[in-house]
Motif scaffolding. Sequence first.
Motif, PDB file in Angstrom:
ATOM      1  N   SER A 127       0.858  -1.187   0.000  1.00 52.86           N
ATOM      2  CA  SER A 127       0.000   0.000   0.000  1.00 52.86           C
ATOM      3  C   SER A 127       0.887   1.228   0.000  1.00 52.86           C
ATOM      4  N   GLU A 128       0.262   2.395  -0.180  1.00 45.51           N
ATOM      5  CA  GLU A 128       1.049   3.629  -0.193  1.00 45.51           C
ATOM      6  C   GLU A 128       1.595   3.978   1.183  1.00 45.51           C
ATOM      7  N   LEU A 129       1.128   3.288   2.227  1.00 48.65           N
ATOM      8  CA  LEU A 129       1.596   3.551   3.587  1.00 48.65           C
ATOM      9  C   LEU A 129       2.895   2.812   3.903  1.00 48.65           C
ATOM     10  N   GLU A 130       3.228   1.816   3.088  1.00 45.59           N
ATOM     11  CA  GLU A 130       4.438   1.027   3.322  1.00 45.59           C
ATOM     12  C   GLU A 130       5.681   1.787   2.877  1.00 45.59           C
ATOM     13  N   LYS A 131       6.760   1.627   3.634  1.00 48.98           N
ATOM     14  CA  LYS A 131       8.025   2.278   3.295  1.00 48.98           C
ATOM     15  C   LYS A 131       8.940   1.364   2.491  1.00 48.98           C
ATOM     16  N   GLU A 132       8.835   0.047   2.722  1.00 52.49           N
ATOM     17  CA  GLU A 132       9.675  -0.907   2.009  1.00 52.49           C
ATOM     18  C   GLU A 132       8.869  -1.576   0.890  1.00 52.49           C
ATOM     19  N   PRO A 133       9.376  -1.562  -0.337  1.00 53.95           N
ATOM     20  CA  PRO A 133       8.647  -2.189  -1.446  1.00 53.95           C
ATOM     21  C   PRO A 133       8.701  -3.706  -1.363  1.00 53.95           C
ATOM     22  N   LEU A 134       7.695  -4.346  -1.951  1.00 51.76           N
ATOM     23  CA  LEU A 134       7.716  -5.800  -2.071  1.00 51.76           C
ATOM     24  C   LEU A 134       8.750  -6.238  -3.093  1.00 51.76           C
ATOM     25  N   ARG A 135       8.951  -5.414  -4.109  1.00 53.07           N
ATOM     26  CA  ARG A 135       9.952  -5.708  -5.136  1.00 53.07           C
ATOM     27  C   ARG A 135      10.302  -4.425  -5.881  1.00 53.07           C
ATOM     28  N   VAL A 136      11.541  -4.392  -6.367  1.00 51.16           N
ATOM     29  CA  VAL A 136      12.013  -3.272  -7.171  1.00 51.16           C
ATOM     30  C   VAL A 136      12.558  -3.824  -8.494  1.00 51.16           C
ATOM     31  N   ILE A 137      12.113  -3.262  -9.586  1.00 52.14           N
ATOM     32  CA  ILE A 137      12.574  -3.673 -10.914  1.00 52.14           C
ATOM     33  C   ILE A 137      13.447  -2.562 -11.489  1.00 52.14           C
ATOM     34  N   PRO A 138      14.741  -2.800 -11.660  1.00 54.63           N
ATOM     35  CA  PRO A 138      15.595  -1.779 -12.292  1.00 54.63           C
ATOM     36  C   PRO A 138      15.186  -1.570 -13.749  1.00 54.63           C
ATOM     37  N   LEU A 139      15.125  -0.330 -14.176  1.00 51.60           N
ATOM     38  CA  LEU A 139      14.727  -0.042 -15.554  1.00 51.60           C
ATOM     39  C   LEU A 139      15.729  -0.599 -16.558  1.00 51.60           C
ATOM     40  N   LYS A 140      16.978  -0.750 -16.144  1.00 51.02           N
ATOM     41  CA  LYS A 140      17.987  -1.270 -17.067  1.00 51.02           C
ATOM     42  C   LYS A 140      17.713  -2.732 -17.433  1.00 51.02           C
ATOM     43  N   GLU A 141      16.868  -3.421 -16.655  1.00 51.99           N
ATOM     44  CA  GLU A 141      16.538  -4.813 -16.940  1.00 51.99           C
ATOM     45  C   GLU A 141      15.242  -4.953 -17.742  1.00 51.99           C
ATOM     46  N   VAL A 142      14.568  -3.829 -18.029  1.00 53.39           N
ATOM     47  CA  VAL A 142      13.298  -3.873 -18.763  1.00 53.39           C
ATOM     48  C   VAL A 142      13.573  -3.849 -20.264  1.00 53.39           C
ATOM     49  N   HIS A 143      13.099  -4.888 -20.968  1.00 54.30           N
ATOM     50  CA  HIS A 143      13.282  -4.959 -22.425  1.00 54.30           C
ATOM     51  C   HIS A 143      12.141  -4.294 -23.180  1.00 54.30           C
ATOM     52  N   LYS A 144      10.895  -4.495 -22.683  1.00 53.90           N
ATOM     53  CA  LYS A 144       9.727  -3.924 -23.362  1.00 53.90           C
ATOM     54  C   LYS A 144       8.669  -3.558 -22.337  1.00 53.90           C
ATOM     55  N   VAL A 145       7.922  -2.517 -22.652  1.00 53.49           N
ATOM     56  CA  VAL A 145       6.706  -2.201 -21.904  1.00 53.49           C
ATOM     57  C   VAL A 145       5.650  -1.851 -22.943  1.00 53.49           C
ATOM     58  N   GLN A 146       4.523  -2.560 -22.915  1.00 53.84           N
ATOM     59  CA  GLN A 146       3.544  -2.401 -23.986  1.00 53.84           C
ATOM     60  C   GLN A 146       2.175  -2.894 -23.532  1.00 53.84           C
ATOM     61  N   GLU A 147       1.151  -2.507 -24.287  1.00 53.82           N
ATOM     62  CA  GLU A 147      -0.193  -3.013 -24.039  1.00 53.82           C
ATOM     63  C   GLU A 147      -0.193  -4.518 -24.276  1.00 53.82           C
ATOM     64  N   CYS A 148      -0.807  -5.248 -23.379  1.00 52.74           N
ATOM     65  CA  CYS A 148      -0.774  -6.707 -23.447  1.00 52.74           C
ATOM     66  C   CYS A 148      -1.688  -7.217 -24.560  1.00 52.74           C
ATOM     67  N   LYS A 149      -1.138  -8.023 -25.441  1.00 58.78           N
ATOM     68  CA  LYS A 149      -1.914  -8.580 -26.544  1.00 58.78           C
ATOM     69  C   LYS A 149      -2.777  -9.758 -26.099  1.00 58.78           C
ATOM     70  N   GLN A 150      -2.539 -10.242 -24.887  1.00 61.95           N
ATOM     71  CA  GLN A 150      -3.318 -11.368 -24.374  1.00 61.95           C
ATOM     72  C   GLN A 150      -4.429 -10.932 -23.428  1.00 61.95           C
ATOM     73  N   SER A 151      -4.786  -9.646 -23.451  1.00 59.85           N
ATOM     74  CA  SER A 151      -5.769  -9.132 -22.494  1.00 59.85           C
ATOM     75  C   SER A 151      -7.120  -9.833 -22.623  1.00 59.85           C
ATOM     76  N   ASP A 152      -7.518 -10.171 -23.865  1.00 59.30           N
ATOM     77  CA  ASP A 152      -8.792 -10.878 -24.052  1.00 59.30           C
ATOM     78  C   ASP A 152      -8.720 -12.296 -23.507  1.00 59.30           C
ATOM     79  N   ILE A 153      -7.566 -12.962 -23.731  1.00 58.06           N
ATOM     80  CA  ILE A 153      -7.399 -14.328 -23.233  1.00 58.06           C
ATOM     81  C   ILE A 153      -7.377 -14.342 -21.709  1.00 58.06           C
ATOM     82  N   MET A 154      -6.712 -13.346 -21.118  1.00 60.55           N
ATOM     83  CA  MET A 154      -6.591 -13.273 -19.665  1.00 60.55           C
ATOM     84  C   MET A 154      -7.811 -12.647 -19.010  1.00 60.55           C
ATOM     85  N   MET A 155      -8.774 -12.194 -19.834  1.00 62.99           N
ATOM     86  CA  MET A 155     -10.028 -11.616 -19.335  1.00 62.99           C
ATOM     87  C   MET A 155      -9.775 -10.422 -18.417  1.00 62.99           C
ATOM     88  N   ARG A 156      -8.882  -9.538 -18.846  1.00 65.32           N
ATOM     89  CA  ARG A 156      -8.556  -8.348 -18.062  1.00 65.32           C
ATOM     90  C   ARG A 156      -8.566  -7.126 -18.968  1.00 65.32           C
TER      91      ARG A 156
END
Length: 311
Positions: free
Chosen positions: A227-256
């Motif tokens: 939650s926004e009240l927490e000081k320590e994150p559950l996980r941190v993802i460095p941007l240098k490790e991100v290859h792609k960020v995009q709209e999910c093409k499986q959204s219909d399959i995943m029903m989201r």
Amino acid sequence: MPYVDRQNRICGFLDIEENENSGKFLRRYFILDTREDSLVWYMDNPQNLPSGSPPVGIIKLTYISKVSDATKLRPKAEFCFVMNAGMRKYFLQANDQQDLVEWVNVLNKATKITVPKQSDPLCQMDNANRQAESPSGKKQVSYRTEIVGGVPIITPTQKEETSECSEGGDSNYLKRSQSHLPYFSAKHPPDNAIIKAGYCVKQGAVMKNWKRRYFQLDENTIGYFKSELEKEPLRVIPLKEVHKVQECKQSDIMMRDNLFEIVTTSRTFYVQADSPEDMHSWIKAISGAIVAQRGPGRSAASVCYSEPQRK
């Protein structure tokens, strides 16, 4: 508040007295579908239910004669309104006064309108928009429906819902070990300027359950918290490790709805935003942060993002 989903149906949560005169109201997810001439309700949002789950109840719109405020009829039921359907009166509770007014209005309008024929301009525009959609995945846009002269007028709008999902129940699931992802630090780097922050729903890696998390993007990392009240994150993802960020093409399959993906070296993170506008905002913000970090020369090969079409 009632909102319009990507199928142009009016949806939202209400409490309903399913057993007449019982005085017991139960939380249900309602879908008002004028094309199917029906009002149906489920135990929860169908996206969160097993595929093929039947509705709890259904009423044909032609059976509803009037919808009105029922505060005087049920003084102990806050924000209560009533639907007259044949010989039965259905009492429902909204979330607040504005929610009550909006539901009463949309239900009364829905019982009076006629769905346009295929020759109508509105239908032709809708069909053209559907044909313009990519076959690999539908463009996700929320709408507001207004009735002018008995004709439904649909205009794009931003869904104004915020955090509605409870954070309860986390103790029922096992905590994931972070040892198999050595570059994902649990410590959030200090003194980085926050670019964007807000709640989204994320799919777990092991249990594949969906939980609402507070995401925070800075110039070097994406972190998510319980939650926004927490000081320590559950996980941190460095941007240098991100290859792609995009709209999910499986959204219909995943029903989201409003689903995007953050693709890293060892995992793809599936994240659901609260609205199409919020989804594109997150994609654009993360893409921009990566470009700023790596420089424009590497942006084309590293980040996949396209601006949503303006209509």
